[in-house]
Design an enzyme around this catalytic site. Structure first.
Site, PDB file in Angstrom:
ATOM      1  N   PHE A   1       1.544  -1.202  -0.042  1.00  0.00           N
ATOM      2  CA  PHE A   1      -0.104   0.379  -0.071  1.00  0.00           C
ATOM      3  C   PHE A   1       0.885   1.538   0.211  1.00  0.00           C
ATOM      4  O   PHE A   1       0.720   2.807  -0.594  1.00  0.00           O
ATOM      5  CB  PHE A   1      -0.673   0.228   0.957  1.00  0.00           C
ATOM      6  CG  PHE A   1      -2.089   0.970   0.924  1.00  0.00           C
ATOM      7  CD1 PHE A   1      -3.120   1.077   0.239  1.00  0.00           C
ATOM      8  CD2 PHE A   1      -1.687   2.245   1.884  1.00  0.00           C
ATOM      9  CE1 PHE A   1      -3.874   2.329   0.364  1.00  0.00           C
ATOM     10  CE2 PHE A   1      -2.399   3.141   2.068  1.00  0.00           C
ATOM     11  CZ  PHE A   1      -3.580   2.513   1.190  1.00  0.00           C
TER      12      PHE A   1
ATOM     13  N   GLU B   1      15.773   7.085   4.020  1.00  0.00           N
ATOM     14  CA  GLU B   1      14.992   5.703   3.633  1.00  0.00           C
ATOM     15  C   GLU B   1      12.733   6.980   3.908  1.00  0.00           C
ATOM     16  O   GLU B   1      13.251   7.466   4.731  1.00  0.00           O
ATOM     17  CB  GLU B   1      14.618   4.359   4.423  1.00  0.00           C
ATOM     18  CG  GLU B   1      15.496   3.520   4.646  1.00  0.00           C
ATOM     19  CD  GLU B   1      15.745   3.048   5.648  1.00  0.00           C
ATOM     20  OE1 GLU B   1      14.977   2.616   6.341  1.00  0.00           O
ATOM     21  OE2 GLU B   1      16.843   1.727   5.264  1.00  0.00           O
TER      22      GLU B   1
ATOM     23  N   ALA C   1     -10.319  12.940   3.879  1.00  0.00           N
ATOM     24  CA  ALA C   1      -9.315  12.776   3.747  1.00  0.00           C
ATOM     25  C   ALA C   1      -8.580  12.021   2.767  1.00  0.00           C
ATOM     26  O   ALA C   1      -9.205  11.056   2.759  1.00  0.00           O
ATOM     27  CB  ALA C   1      -7.521  13.260   4.960  1.00  0.00           C
TER      28      ALA C   1
ATOM     29  N   GLU D   1     -13.956  13.219  -1.741  1.00  0.00           N
ATOM     30  CA  GLU D   1     -13.658  12.083  -0.079  1.00  0.00           C
ATOM     31  C   GLU D   1     -15.041  12.636   1.067  1.00  0.00           C
ATOM     32  O   GLU D   1     -14.796  11.636   1.740  1.00  0.00           O
ATOM     33  CB  GLU D   1     -11.808  12.061   0.389  1.00  0.00           C
ATOM     34  CG  GLU D   1     -11.513  11.469  -0.484  1.00  0.00           C
ATOM     35  CD  GLU D   1     -12.140  10.230  -0.567  1.00  0.00           C
ATOM     36  OE1 GLU D   1     -11.930   9.762   0.717  1.00  0.00           O
ATOM     37  OE2 GLU D   1     -11.089   9.067  -1.087  1.00  0.00           O
TER      38      GLU D   1
ATOM     39  N   GLU E   1     -17.161   9.277   3.061  1.00  0.00           N
ATOM     40  CA  GLU E   1     -16.759   9.942   4.042  1.00  0.00           C
ATOM     41  C   GLU E   1     -17.929   9.948   5.167  1.00  0.00           C
ATOM     42  O   GLU E   1     -17.711   9.511   6.312  1.00  0.00           O
ATOM     43  CB  GLU E   1     -15.730   9.665   4.605  1.00  0.00           C
ATOM     44  CG  GLU E   1     -14.600   9.675   3.882  1.00  0.00           C
ATOM     45  CD  GLU E   1     -13.050   9.422   4.324  1.00  0.00           C
ATOM     46  OE1 GLU E   1     -12.869  10.704   5.341  1.00  0.00           O
ATOM     47  OE2 GLU E   1     -12.224   8.948   4.178  1.00  0.00           O
TER      48      GLU E   1
ATOM     49  N   PRO F   1       7.893  15.876   6.288  1.00  0.00           N
ATOM     50  CA  PRO F   1       9.774  15.290   4.962  1.00  0.00           C
ATOM     51  C   PRO F   1      10.138  15.338   5.785  1.00  0.00           C
ATOM     52  O   PRO F   1      11.796  14.411   4.454  1.00  0.00           O
ATOM     53  CB  PRO F   1       9.915  17.072   5.081  1.00  0.00           C
ATOM     54  CG  PRO F   1       9.144  17.732   6.863  1.00  0.00           C
ATOM     55  CD  PRO F   1       7.899  17.165   6.703  1.00  0.00           C
TER      56      PRO F   1
ATOM     57  N   GLU G   1     -12.128  -1.205   1.312  1.00  0.00           N
ATOM     58  CA  GLU G   1     -11.180  -1.108   1.786  1.00  0.00           C
ATOM     59  C   GLU G   1     -10.513  -0.844   3.117  1.00  0.00           C
ATOM     60  O   GLU G   1      -9.876  -0.007   3.869  1.00  0.00           O
ATOM     61  CB  GLU G   1     -10.819   0.866   1.078  1.00  0.00           C
ATOM     62  CG  GLU G   1     -10.476   0.875  -0.044  1.00  0.00           C
ATOM     63  CD  GLU G   1     -10.214   2.568  -0.988  1.00  0.00           C
ATOM     64  OE1 GLU G   1     -10.805   3.869   0.103  1.00  0.00           O
ATOM     65  OE2 GLU G   1     -10.700   2.851  -2.010  1.00  0.00           O
TER      66      GLU G   1
ATOM     67  N   GLU H   1     -13.055   0.499   5.463  1.00  0.00           N
ATOM     68  CA  GLU H   1     -13.289   1.396   5.916  1.00  0.00           C
ATOM     69  C   GLU H   1     -14.626   1.621   6.859  1.00  0.00           C
ATOM     70  O   GLU H   1     -15.137   0.651   6.590  1.00  0.00           O
ATOM     71  CB  GLU H   1     -13.106   3.174   5.137  1.00  0.00           C
ATOM     72  CG  GLU H   1     -12.344   3.297   4.903  1.00  0.00           C
ATOM     73  CD  GLU H   1     -12.173   4.437   3.389  1.00  0.00           C
ATOM     74  OE1 GLU H   1     -11.188   5.135   2.998  1.00  0.00           O
ATOM     75  OE2 GLU H   1     -13.433   4.564   2.807  1.00  0.00           O
TER      76      GLU H   1
END
Length: 203
Positions: free
Chosen positions: A18, A42, A86, A102, A106, A124, A152, A154
């Site tokens: 994912f 990473e 979101a 969304e 949602e 970041p 999904e 949810e």
């Protein structure tokens, strides 16, 4: 400093699910001059996000959501967090389109208007993901229930709060996820201005 002040020596995809885990070997320009030795970093990548705080100026009410979050599994209050709508921005989509999609998926609410709040890096130090944050106007009179896409995984509960209550929760540390916290702190500062504007305008 600019992008050209970073020298990529090696890039490797370590995992693809994912999310995608990438390992980078690089050098970058130093503030004191010259280049750094080779370092390894990473990143976890998935794409940019659109997030929207839903507000009904007529009822002076905020529509939020509550859902399970694996990262909060050890939280003493439980891993169900009070958040805002979101979603990930897919290829060919604009952030505003995702915010509208969304909001319907949602919460079942259709956006009447959309105001940009800010665009910023989510974290970041570990990802290039940027969040496009909005305030969205809705009619919250029928908001409620359980929403989300079952395929999904949810399971999303809609929570309607008086605007003042939602702001108070953010100030009390009860919305301890970044997107709702940033959105509510902005909203607290601009609430009266936005409410006056939306109630004075069409729609």
């Amino acid at each position: 400093m600019r992008e050209q002040d970073v020298e990529i020596l090696e890039q490797e995809i370590c995992y693809q699910g994912f999310y995608r885990l990438e390992r980078w070997r690089l050098r970058h320009r130093l503030f004191a001059g010259g280049m750094s030795p080779a370092i390894v970093r990473e990143t976890i990548e998935k794409g940019d996000v659109a997030a929207v705080l839903l507000y009904d100026p007529q009822r002076d009410e905020v529509v939020m959501i509550e859902q399970f979050r694996i990262g909060a599994r050890a939280d003493p209050r439980g891993p169900w967090l009070l958040e805002i709508v979101a979603g990930l921005i897919e290829d060919g989509e604009t952030p505003a389109e995702v915010a509208r999609r969304e909001a319907m998926e949602e919460t079942g609410c259709m956006l009447i208007d959309l105001l940009p709040i800010s665009t910023f890096y989510t974290s970041p130090a570990k990802t290039s993901q940027r969040t496009h944050l909005y305030l969205g106007r809705v009619d919250s009179s029928s908001a409620g229930g359980i929403h989300g896409l079952p395929h999904e995984g949810e399971d999303i509960r809609v929570v309607c709060l008086a605007a003042a209550q939602a702001v108070a929760l953010s100030e009390q540390g009860c919305t301890d996820s970044a997107w709702p916290l940033i959105a509510l702190l902005w909203f607290a500062r601009h609430r009266e201005e936005v409410r006056e504007r939306w109630l004075a305008g069409p729609g």
